[in-house]
Design an enzyme around this catalytic site. Sequence first.
Site, mmCIF file in Angstrom:
data_model
loop_
_atom_site.group_PDB
_atom_site.id
_atom_site.type_symbol
_atom_site.label_atom_id
_atom_site.label_comp_id
_atom_site.label_asym_id
_atom_site.label_seq_id
_atom_site.Cartn_x
_atom_site.Cartn_y
_atom_site.Cartn_z
ATOM 1 N N THR A 104 19.321 22.969 0.644
ATOM 2 C CA THR A 104 19.047 24.013 -0.353
ATOM 3 C C THR A 104 20.271 24.920 -0.465
ATOM 4 O O THR A 104 21.353 24.568 -0.022
ATOM 5 C CB THR A 104 17.753 24.780 0.020
ATOM 6 N N ASN A 105 20.132 26.085 -1.077
ATOM 7 C CA ASN A 105 21.254 27.025 -1.207
ATOM 8 C C ASN A 105 20.711 28.448 -1.132
ATOM 9 O O ASN A 105 19.507 28.654 -0.986
ATOM 10 C CB ASN A 105 22.012 26.776 -2.514
ATOM 11 N N ARG A 106 21.602 29.426 -1.242
ATOM 12 C CA ARG A 106 21.225 30.813 -0.945
ATOM 13 C C ARG A 106 20.652 31.582 -2.127
ATOM 14 O O ARG A 106 20.441 32.792 -2.031
ATOM 15 C CB ARG A 106 22.464 31.565 -0.418
#
Length: 215
Positions: free
Chosen positions: A23-25
């Site tokens: 995933t990412n932030r």
Amino acid sequence: MAYRILITAGPTREYIDPVRFITNRSSGRMGAALAAAARDVGLETVLVCGPVSIELPSGIEIIRVETAAEMASAVHRWAPESDLVIMAAAVADYRPVATLDHKMKKLPGKLVLELERTEDILGTLGSCRRPGQTLVGFAAETENLLTNAAGKLERKHLDWIAANLVADGFGSDTDTIELLGRGGEHFTLGPAPKSEVAAQLLSIVLGKKAEAKVI
Ligand code: CTP
């Protein structure tokens, strides 16, 4: 007919096995702020949102998704009837080639994970948009902000691109956005709270178009 807007927000999750994902932030805050701003000016608003922990605006249609593939099918379901599409989601560009049915067990040595491209949802929308539809993309960059953003505007056949430096954007309550238009327009929005930046962005990309349809 009411003016309809489709907004995407948040990250996606690309599963390796039932308990692990890439995933990412992205927090989803900008997409949520845009959806609240759209609702506040009376637009029929649909928000397609990846997994986020923030509170989402009330009074709009919310479709929750997890993966890039789920986001793609929700967007393709709603985009044809939307006058304006703003892709603020941080969609994963790659996903594991295979998702294991059971939790992966560790083995000695290195692990190489094979990834494949996900659909470029905005790219697809840009290549087959219906007449009169406005498309807005986001470019979160760590360097060469304006050059990278201008490249995306062109490549994905967009009307507008909202560019921000990741250092300012992710997880922060305030934002600075460079908004570039297909006609060479360039607006700097902020630094200001995301709600203000979102309202400014929306009013610029709507121009006079929405007023005519909303009433
Ligand atoms: N986007 C999308 N589908 C993807 C990836 C991104 O629709 N699979 C959208 C994002 O929501 C954003 C825009 O495209 O509005 C910019 O995404 P980005 O991944 O940065 O663009 P790329 O052209 O893939 O550029 P690069 O990976 O080189 O930064």
